[in-house]
Design a protein around this motif. Structure first.
Motif, PDB file in Angstrom:
ATOM      1  N   ARG A 234      42.152  45.314  35.740  1.00 30.87           N
ATOM      2  CA  ARG A 234      42.110  46.406  34.719  1.00 30.87           C
ATOM      3  C   ARG A 234      41.122  46.114  33.695  1.00 30.87           C
ATOM      4  O   ARG A 234      40.593  47.313  33.086  1.00 30.87           O
ATOM      5  CB  ARG A 234      43.194  46.829  34.214  1.00 30.87           C
ATOM      6  N   LEU A 235      40.673  45.279  33.408  1.00 35.13           N
ATOM      7  CA  LEU A 235      39.632  44.618  32.428  1.00 35.13           C
ATOM      8  C   LEU A 235      38.380  44.294  32.975  1.00 35.13           C
ATOM      9  O   LEU A 235      37.402  44.005  32.177  1.00 35.13           O
ATOM     10  CB  LEU A 235      40.198  43.480  31.569  1.00 35.13           C
ATOM     11  N   VAL A 236      38.116  44.401  34.201  1.00 34.53           N
ATOM     12  CA  VAL A 236      36.909  44.330  34.640  1.00 34.53           C
ATOM     13  C   VAL A 236      36.187  45.604  34.928  1.00 34.53           C
ATOM     14  O   VAL A 236      36.601  46.479  35.411  1.00 34.53           O
ATOM     15  CB  VAL A 236      36.864  43.745  35.999  1.00 34.53           C
ATOM     16  N   GLU A 237      34.672  45.502  34.396  1.00 34.37           N
ATOM     17  CA  GLU A 237      34.237  46.640  34.486  1.00 34.37           C
ATOM     18  C   GLU A 237      33.456  46.959  35.754  1.00 34.37           C
ATOM     19  O   GLU A 237      33.644  46.147  36.576  1.00 34.37           O
ATOM     20  CB  GLU A 237      32.709  46.504  33.396  1.00 34.37           C
ATOM     21  N   ASN A 238      32.742  48.087  36.086  1.00 28.43           N
ATOM     22  CA  ASN A 238      32.507  48.518  37.317  1.00 28.43           C
ATOM     23  C   ASN A 238      31.258  47.490  37.495  1.00 28.43           C
ATOM     24  O   ASN A 238      30.389  47.196  36.921  1.00 28.43           O
ATOM     25  CB  ASN A 238      31.761  49.920  37.287  1.00 28.43           C
ATOM     26  N   GLY A 239      31.271  47.098  38.873  1.00 29.80           N
ATOM     27  CA  GLY A 239      30.331  45.954  39.253  1.00 29.80           C
ATOM     28  C   GLY A 239      30.567  44.635  38.838  1.00 29.80           C
ATOM     29  O   GLY A 239      29.876  43.655  39.190  1.00 29.80           O
ATOM     30  N   GLY A 240      31.568  44.357  38.089  1.00 29.37           N
ATOM     31  CA  GLY A 240      31.832  43.144  37.561  1.00 29.37           C
ATOM     32  C   GLY A 240      32.791  42.301  38.596  1.00 29.37           C
ATOM     33  O   GLY A 240      33.083  42.881  39.585  1.00 29.37           O
ATOM     34  N   TYR A 241      33.295  41.266  37.966  1.00 34.19           N
ATOM     35  CA  TYR A 241      33.851  40.213  38.962  1.00 34.19           C
ATOM     36  C   TYR A 241      35.152  39.836  38.310  1.00 34.19           C
ATOM     37  O   TYR A 241      35.448  39.584  37.125  1.00 34.19           O
ATOM     38  CB  TYR A 241      32.968  38.921  39.310  1.00 34.19           C
ATOM     39  N   LEU A 242      36.180  39.668  39.100  1.00 34.90           N
ATOM     40  CA  LEU A 242      37.278  38.601  38.888  1.00 34.90           C
ATOM     41  C   LEU A 242      37.310  37.231  39.550  1.00 34.90           C
ATOM     42  O   LEU A 242      37.163  37.435  40.938  1.00 34.90           O
ATOM     43  CB  LEU A 242      38.663  39.359  39.239  1.00 34.90           C
ATOM     44  N   LEU A 243      37.507  36.269  39.123  1.00 35.02           N
ATOM     45  CA  LEU A 243      37.719  34.892  39.558  1.00 35.02           C
ATOM     46  C   LEU A 243      38.881  34.484  39.372  1.00 35.02           C
ATOM     47  O   LEU A 243      39.400  34.020  38.243  1.00 35.02           O
ATOM     48  CB  LEU A 243      36.500  33.944  39.146  1.00 35.02           C
ATOM     49  N   ALA A 244      39.824  34.375  40.482  1.00 33.56           N
ATOM     50  CA  ALA A 244      41.244  34.074  40.336  1.00 33.56           C
ATOM     51  C   ALA A 244      41.473  32.893  41.216  1.00 33.56           C
ATOM     52  O   ALA A 244      40.979  32.541  42.287  1.00 33.56           O
ATOM     53  CB  ALA A 244      41.899  35.466  40.819  1.00 33.56           C
ATOM     54  N   SER A 245      42.527  32.184  40.672  1.00 34.70           N
ATOM     55  CA  SER A 245      42.781  30.945  41.277  1.00 34.70           C
ATOM     56  C   SER A 245      44.264  30.810  41.178  1.00 34.70           C
ATOM     57  O   SER A 245      44.892  31.337  40.419  1.00 34.70           O
ATOM     58  CB  SER A 245      42.132  29.484  40.466  1.00 34.70           C
ATOM     59  N   SER A 246      44.795  29.935  42.051  1.00 31.72           N
ATOM     60  CA  SER A 246      46.260  29.428  42.264  1.00 31.72           C
ATOM     61  C   SER A 246      46.112  27.932  42.624  1.00 31.72           C
ATOM     62  O   SER A 246      45.446  27.560  43.531  1.00 31.72           O
ATOM     63  CB  SER A 246      46.886  30.142  43.316  1.00 31.72           C
TER      64      SER A 246
END
Length: 400
Positions: free
Chosen positions: A329-341
């Motif tokens: 929800r906090l990523v702008e249009n065209g932006g990225y989420l880098l998520a890990s587990s």
């Protein structure tokens, strides 16, 4: 006869061992020689009395034997340990995937045939951890072998990990073992990024070396983007983003000491605005995602492990999903989420479903543009799937 006490298995219990798995669980044991005590070297035999493997024993633990060798004529002594450490170090030193950094893991437990032993190299300063009773019993020859093979500036021990308690061991005092005492902060590089680790108080041995590839990945897509780095620890992701041309960084972590080191790491790599907030990242994302707060060019979500036992998987997946939903929800249009587990029991497929559900909950369209795992100095033996723990995804957001 080898002279080592024997452990005899139940019928057919050797199948995984023959395929290369390095553990004997308590339920697989039919008989144990009285001399097979905690920390001793034992021979594992099948129910017919045939030699299967040799390893270290801990009869009071869930994992009773951790395999060192399947060679019946191998003696577990200083020469054996030196050979294993030499091989592990040579594999790193000669790996072209690891030439960009002077900090790396040199020994990675089961994957290097030394279950329970970790050795990390920070620009010539070595930090080691002993996790298991078997390695604890071999501590003296292990230290000798490390010093003979590597000849470090100094050798520092961090055997203060929770896994020791499951083995019936107390924490050892942290401190220097040989050579010079390391500086308060050890400086090292990853590519062009300047970093520092606190090996005395930092998590793991001082830094999350296993996330190197993801930090480099973030640096490649950071140019012109604002960065929100959640569970920031000592700022490694933000430091790479800063070096990569980020317009600003914001680090969130619950530990003020870690954030102080993080600020040092970030500002050493650029002069764009760099902020840090000491806060619970879970609650911070909850609050920020519910309002009309700013959106970021990239959001990094790298929480601690949320799964201790198999029964925790379902609830942990819910927590991971909510966490990544809020981040998306906090990523702008065209932006990225880098998520890990970093939860061993969260599989690649589990994590794929977590991201899918998170995107649906955030009501954004996403494209998964990269999947990553451990860096090359943290190899995984396919015969030992429990050695997999880090799974990550780089996801691009499309709000159109």
């Amino acid at each position: 006869m080898s002279g080592y006490p024997q452990i005899r298995l139940r019928p057919n219990a050797e199948r995984l061992l023959i395929k290369g798995h390095p553990w004997v669980f308590s339920g697989a044991v039919a008989e144990r020689h009285p001399d097979a005590h905690r920390g001793s070297i034992v021979d594992v035999h099948n129910d017919a009395g045939r030699f299967i493997a040799r390893g270290t024993c801990n009869p009071g633990a869930e994992i009773v034997v951790r395999i060192l060798t399947r060679q019946a004529d191998a003696q577990i002594d200083g020469a054996f340990l030196r050979a294993r450490i030499e091989r592990a170090v040579a594999l790193r030193r000669g790996n072209p995937l690891l030439q960009s950094s002077d900090a790396m893991r040199l020994v990675h437990g089961e994957s290097d045939g030394l279950p329970g032993l970790i050795v990390d190299d920070y620009a010539g300063w070595l930090v080691f951890q002993i996790h298991t009773a078997g390695m604890e019993a071999l501590r003296a020859p292990i230290i000798t072998a490390i010093l003979d093979v590597v000849d470090p500036k100094g050798l520092f021990e961090r055997s203060d990990v929770g896994t020791r308690r499951a083995e019936g061991l107390h924490d050892r005092p942290t401190g220097p073992i040989a050579g010079d005492e390391p500086p308060a902060l050890i400086e090292f590089t990853e590519g062009e990024v300047q970093l520092a680790a606190d090996v005395r108080r930092g998590q793991k041995t001082g830094f999350f070396l296993d996330q190197r590839d993801n930090r480099l990945l973030l640096g490649r897509i950071a140019d012109g983007r604002s960065i929100l780095n959640c569970f920031a620890f000592s700022g490694g992701f933000s430091a790479h983003a800063m070096r990569g041309g980020a317009t600003s960084t914001l680090d969130i972590d619950i530990a003020p000491r870690a954030l102080a080191l993080g600020r040092r790491n970030v500002v050493a790599n650029g002069d764009a605005p760099a902020r840090a907030i000491a806060a619970d990242a879970f609650a911070f994302l909850d609050t920020l995602s519910e309002g009309n707060g700013p959106r970021y060019g990239a959001v990094v979500v790298d929480p601690p492990s949320l799964v201790r036992k198999s029964r925790d998987v379902k609830s942990a997946m819910g927590v991971y999903t909510k966490l990544n939903r809020n981040a998306l929800r906090l990523v702008e249009n065209g932006g990225y989420l880098l998520a890990s587990s970093c939860s061993t029991r969260i599989t690649d497929e589990d994590f794929f479903q977590i991201i899918r559900r998170a995107a649906s909950g955030a009501r954004v369209h996403t494209r998964m543009v990269a999947r990553t795992h451990h860096a090359a100095d943290h190899p995984v033996d396919p015969a030992f799937p429990e050695g997999r723990y880090l799974t990550s995804a780089l996801v691009q957001v499309d709000r159109d």
